[in-house]
Design a protein around this motif. Structure first.
Motif, short mmCIF file in Angstrom:
data_model
loop_
_atom_site.label_atom_id
_atom_site.label_comp_id
_atom_site.label_asym_id
_atom_site.label_seq_id
_atom_site.Cartn_x
_atom_site.Cartn_y
_atom_site.Cartn_z
N HIS A 10 0.80 -1.24 0.00
CA HIS A 10 0.00 0.00 0.00
C HIS A 10 0.83 1.29 0.00
N THR A 11 0.13 2.38 -0.37
CA THR A 11 0.74 3.71 -0.36
C THR A 11 0.27 4.45 0.89
N THR A 17 -4.29 3.24 -0.44
CA THR A 17 -4.06 3.15 1.01
C THR A 17 -4.64 1.83 1.50
N GLY A 18 -4.13 1.36 2.64
CA GLY A 18 -4.53 0.04 3.15
C GLY A 18 -5.74 0.12 4.07
N GLU A 27 -0.93 0.52 6.03
CA GLU A 27 0.23 1.02 5.26
C GLU A 27 1.39 1.45 6.17
N THR A 30 2.94 -2.16 7.38
CA THR A 30 3.69 -2.89 6.34
C THR A 30 5.10 -2.32 6.22
N ASP A 54 5.07 5.62 -1.77
CA ASP A 54 4.28 6.33 -0.76
C ASP A 54 3.04 7.00 -1.32
N HIS A 82 1.52 -7.54 4.00
CA HIS A 82 0.18 -6.95 4.15
C HIS A 82 -0.41 -7.32 5.50
#
Ligand SMILES: [Zn+2]
Length: 277
Positions: A10-11, A17-18, A27, A30, A54, A82
């Motif tokens: 993810h960013t 985004t997570g 995010e 991780t 990012d 993740h």
């Protein structure tokens, strides 16, 4: 030594985004776990490329960035980090997605995390959880796995979070060895196994196997090295065609490489290794 890519899922902002839950953001975790996995693998002498993005406008942009990086690096093993999430807040435990090329590694990581954190072991999942599993999409020959460490939507899972311990479980599972306090106890069929890829290195490999009183095999033939021997010693050069049309060579299970710049130097290195030079 092996080459690894560690993809931090993810960013931090934008289109990929997570998940979030219980005061945690996927995010961020991780990156915490991912950075420690990178450090842990480097400490064991491996070459590691972190893959971190990012910001991306869209999910597709983020995944394409990761996949293109993995393909260009062509690692021995691709690892993605993740944290799982579900609408059912009771959903719990660890699972590791991957292709069959690294099934044993996935099982070890899942076992380690389940044991260390006393979490449900959802085990190995053979499927396409993410484009970062490049092998399953036919995008690369690199074995790829994706760890869903726990459920961010489950408060009990979250209360056990410890980035270093997660990293140790993952590194231990990847390398099949004890890392810090994560005990990787494996029963092996034999103590030593010697392998080679090129006919010119066969004699040096056979001297070593003769000395160790163990089998000597041609690593260009497909073979499942999982739990076979405590020490897997590769002699000479790797298969120069490894990766082409399913060609195989030395694997991530190798515990020691012995090679010189040509066959004679390789033979010398073998003699040095067994204390005869
Ligand atoms: Zn995720």
């Amino acid at each position: 030594m092996s080459v690894f890519t560690v993809d931090f899922g993810h960013t931090l902002s934008g289109g990929d985004t997570g998940a979030g839950g219980n005061g945690l953001r996927e995010e961020k975790l991780t990156r915490e776990i991912g950075n420690l996995v990178v450090q842990g693998l480097r400490k064991e002498g491996h070459t590691v490329y972190p893959i971190q993005l990012d910001y991306a406008n869209t999910l597709v942009e983020s995944l394409n960035y990761r996949v293109n990086k993995i393909i260009s690096i062509n690692p021995t093993q691709s690892i993605s980090i993740h944290i799982n999430a579900a609408t059912n807040i009771e959903a719990t435990g660890v699972e590791v997605w991957g292709d069959n090329l690294c099934k044993d590694m996935c099982i070890r990581i899942s076992d380690n995390i389940s044991k260390e954190f006393n979490l449900a072991n959802r085990g190995f999942k053979n499927g396409c959880e993410s484009l970062a599993l490049v092998g399953l999409y036919g995008l690369s020959n690199a074995p790829a796995l994706l760890v869903e460490c726990f459920f961010i939507s489950n408060s009990n899972d979250c209360s056990k979070y410890n980035a270093q311990k997660y990293a140790d479980c993952i590194v231990s599972g990847i390398l099949n060895k004890k890392i810090n306090n994560v005990v990787e106890e494996r029963k092996y069929d034999m103590k030593n196994l010697v392998c080679y890829c090129n006919a010119i290195d066969k004699r040096a490999a056979e001297y070593l196997a003769d000395h160790l009183q163990c089998p000597c095999i041609d690593a260009t033939l497909p073979f499942n090295y999982s739990n076979v021997a405590e020490n897997i010693i590769a002699v000479g050069g790797d298969n120069p065609r490894k990766g082409e049309n399913g060609q195989v060579g030395f694997t991530g299970y190798t515990t020691k490489y012995i090679a010189g710049k040509d066959r004679y130097e390789t033979a010398k290195e073998v003699l040095k290794f067994i204390g005869k030079l």
